[in-house]
Enzyme design. Sequence first.
Site, PDB file in Angstrom:
ATOM      1  N   ARG A 149      45.291  74.153  96.848  1.00  0.00           N
ATOM      2  CA  ARG A 149      43.855  74.413  96.891  1.00  0.00           C
ATOM      3  C   ARG A 149      43.148  73.208  96.290  1.00  0.00           C
ATOM      4  O   ARG A 149      43.719  72.484  95.471  1.00  0.00           O
ATOM      5  CB  ARG A 149      43.491  75.660  96.094  1.00  0.00           C
ATOM      6  CG  ARG A 149      44.127  76.956  96.589  1.00  0.00           C
ATOM      7  CD  ARG A 149      43.684  78.122  95.701  1.00  0.00           C
ATOM      8  NE  ARG A 149      44.217  79.403  96.147  1.00  0.00           N
ATOM      9  CZ  ARG A 149      45.341  79.962  95.701  1.00  0.00           C
ATOM     10  NH1 ARG A 149      46.055  79.319  94.765  1.00  0.00           N
ATOM     11  NH2 ARG A 149      45.759  81.120  96.157  1.00  0.00           N
ATOM     12  N   LYS A 173      44.844  80.616  91.184  1.00  0.00           N
ATOM     13  CA  LYS A 173      43.849  81.634  90.842  1.00  0.00           C
ATOM     14  C   LYS A 173      44.342  82.474  89.678  1.00  0.00           C
ATOM     15  O   LYS A 173      45.521  82.774  89.565  1.00  0.00           O
ATOM     16  CB  LYS A 173      43.579  82.521  92.060  1.00  0.00           C
ATOM     17  CG  LYS A 173      42.832  81.810  93.182  1.00  0.00           C
ATOM     18  CD  LYS A 173      42.504  82.759  94.308  1.00  0.00           C
ATOM     19  CE  LYS A 173      41.676  82.076  95.378  1.00  0.00           C
ATOM     20  NZ  LYS A 173      41.340  82.984  96.493  1.00  0.00           N
ATOM     21  N   HIS A 245      40.519  72.762 102.369  1.00  0.00           N
ATOM     22  CA  HIS A 245      41.307  73.952 102.671  1.00  0.00           C
ATOM     23  C   HIS A 245      41.960  73.855 104.047  1.00  0.00           C
ATOM     24  O   HIS A 245      42.983  74.509 104.300  1.00  0.00           O
ATOM     25  CB  HIS A 245      40.415  75.188 102.584  1.00  0.00           C
ATOM     26  CG  HIS A 245      41.026  76.302 101.783  1.00  0.00           C
ATOM     27  ND1 HIS A 245      41.378  76.163 100.463  1.00  0.00           N
ATOM     28  CD2 HIS A 245      41.377  77.562 102.133  1.00  0.00           C
ATOM     29  CE1 HIS A 245      41.901  77.301 100.019  1.00  0.00           C
ATOM     30  NE2 HIS A 245      41.920  78.155 101.016  1.00  0.00           N
ATOM     31  N   ARG A 248      45.398  72.728 103.693  1.00  0.00           N
ATOM     32  CA  ARG A 248      46.240  73.819 103.183  1.00  0.00           C
ATOM     33  C   ARG A 248      46.615  74.771 104.321  1.00  0.00           C
ATOM     34  O   ARG A 248      47.779  75.171 104.450  1.00  0.00           O
ATOM     35  CB  ARG A 248      45.482  74.559 102.076  1.00  0.00           C
ATOM     36  CG  ARG A 248      46.185  75.797 101.513  1.00  0.00           C
ATOM     37  CD  ARG A 248      45.358  76.306 100.329  1.00  0.00           C
ATOM     38  NE  ARG A 248      45.636  77.672  99.961  1.00  0.00           N
ATOM     39  CZ  ARG A 248      46.589  78.041  99.119  1.00  0.00           C
ATOM     40  NH1 ARG A 248      47.381  77.151  98.576  1.00  0.00           N
ATOM     41  NH2 ARG A 248      46.744  79.322  98.803  1.00  0.00           N
ATOM     42  N   HIS A 271      50.040  83.102  97.016  1.00  0.00           N
ATOM     43  CA  HIS A 271      49.334  84.318  97.426  1.00  0.00           C
ATOM     44  C   HIS A 271      49.865  85.526  96.658  1.00  0.00           C
ATOM     45  O   HIS A 271      51.082  85.716  96.540  1.00  0.00           O
ATOM     46  CB  HIS A 271      49.513  84.563  98.928  1.00  0.00           C
ATOM     47  CG  HIS A 271      48.723  83.645  99.784  1.00  0.00           C
ATOM     48  ND1 HIS A 271      49.020  83.415 101.118  1.00  0.00           N
ATOM     49  CD2 HIS A 271      47.626  82.896  99.527  1.00  0.00           C
ATOM     50  CE1 HIS A 271      48.158  82.563 101.626  1.00  0.00           C
ATOM     51  NE2 HIS A 271      47.302  82.228 100.673  1.00  0.00           N
ATOM     52  N   TYR A 280      48.816  83.550 108.848  1.00  0.00           N
ATOM     53  CA  TYR A 280      49.412  82.383 109.501  1.00  0.00           C
ATOM     54  C   TYR A 280      50.373  82.767 110.616  1.00  0.00           C
ATOM     55  O   TYR A 280      50.642  81.971 111.504  1.00  0.00           O
ATOM     56  CB  TYR A 280      50.100  81.494 108.459  1.00  0.00           C
ATOM     57  CG  TYR A 280      49.094  80.953 107.476  1.00  0.00           C
ATOM     58  CD1 TYR A 280      48.195  79.961 107.864  1.00  0.00           C
ATOM     59  CD2 TYR A 280      48.993  81.472 106.200  1.00  0.00           C
ATOM     60  CE1 TYR A 280      47.240  79.491 106.991  1.00  0.00           C
ATOM     61  CE2 TYR A 280      48.029  81.000 105.315  1.00  0.00           C
ATOM     62  CZ  TYR A 280      47.161  80.011 105.718  1.00  0.00           C
ATOM     63  OH  TYR A 280      46.205  79.565 104.854  1.00  0.00           O
TER      64      TYR A 280
END
Length: 304
Positions: A149, A173, A245, A248, A271, A280
């Site tokens: 990110r 995150k 992004h 990514r 994730h 994806y």
Amino acid sequence: MWEKEIRSFGNYLKIERGLSGHSHEAYLRDVSKLATYLASSLGEDLPIDEVREVHLLAFLKDLHGLGIEASTQARCLSGIRSFFHFLQFEGSIQQDPTLHIKSPQQGRKLPDTLSFDEINQILEQNDMSTPEGVRNRAMLEMLYGAGMRVSELTNLKLTDVYEDIGFLKVRGKGDKERLVPAGKDAFRYLRIYLESVRSQIPVKKEALNVVFLNRRGGSLSRVMVFIICKDLAAKAGIEKSISPHTFRHSFATHLIEGGADLRAVQEMLGHESILTTEIYTHLDRAYLSQMVRDFHPLNKEWRM
């Protein structure tokens, strides 16, 4: 219709919830839309304590019929839900008619991705003869080579780089740490940047351990990385919506297309849920469908 209740709800939003002017107006507008719809569809004013789930479902169906996007429907329902929660709390109604209503399904928008050739086209636009160009190449290689990110890139520390084992320690995150493998090119260009560019910059005290610096020796901002990516993509003549992004997304998509295990990709991307990573697989299916349309001999557009 419902003027007293709507006015009380407005005061509640403004005083107790402290909503901004825009959100405050949006909530009141949504409730007023519902009141107007019910009066019109029923031919009479419906007392607020007689509103039932079936009325709200009919209202949402009407919004859908008008072509209102699912995201807008969901926002409208959110305002109405808050209204009835407030009324129940105040004792104006016994039952909340929104209790069992699910928000409209919002289809996940598939992000733009870059092909391997497009990534190379972008990299070719980067001027490696300048210090900034050397830095930018290292950043782009990290974005695509490790699926980082933009915030993870700008916060990357010198002490987080483990080139000897081919990994980076990334803070994602929720300040959660994970080890991410990066390709040889990513580490090669990073090493060039560190040795030939960063070592020549007078570094500010607060950025001593930061990998990517601006010209003044401070931490590079996320906005600057966005600008660099968009500028290089424009120079390459790529008209897709490009951001850090996008690299990514491309990293993950190319792994899935190449047969990578979904759990492994989830781990690399950081994730929380495998469901997030599954987007994806949708991208991969779209890619495969495009291959059939373009190259299958039974396709009516096939040309020998």
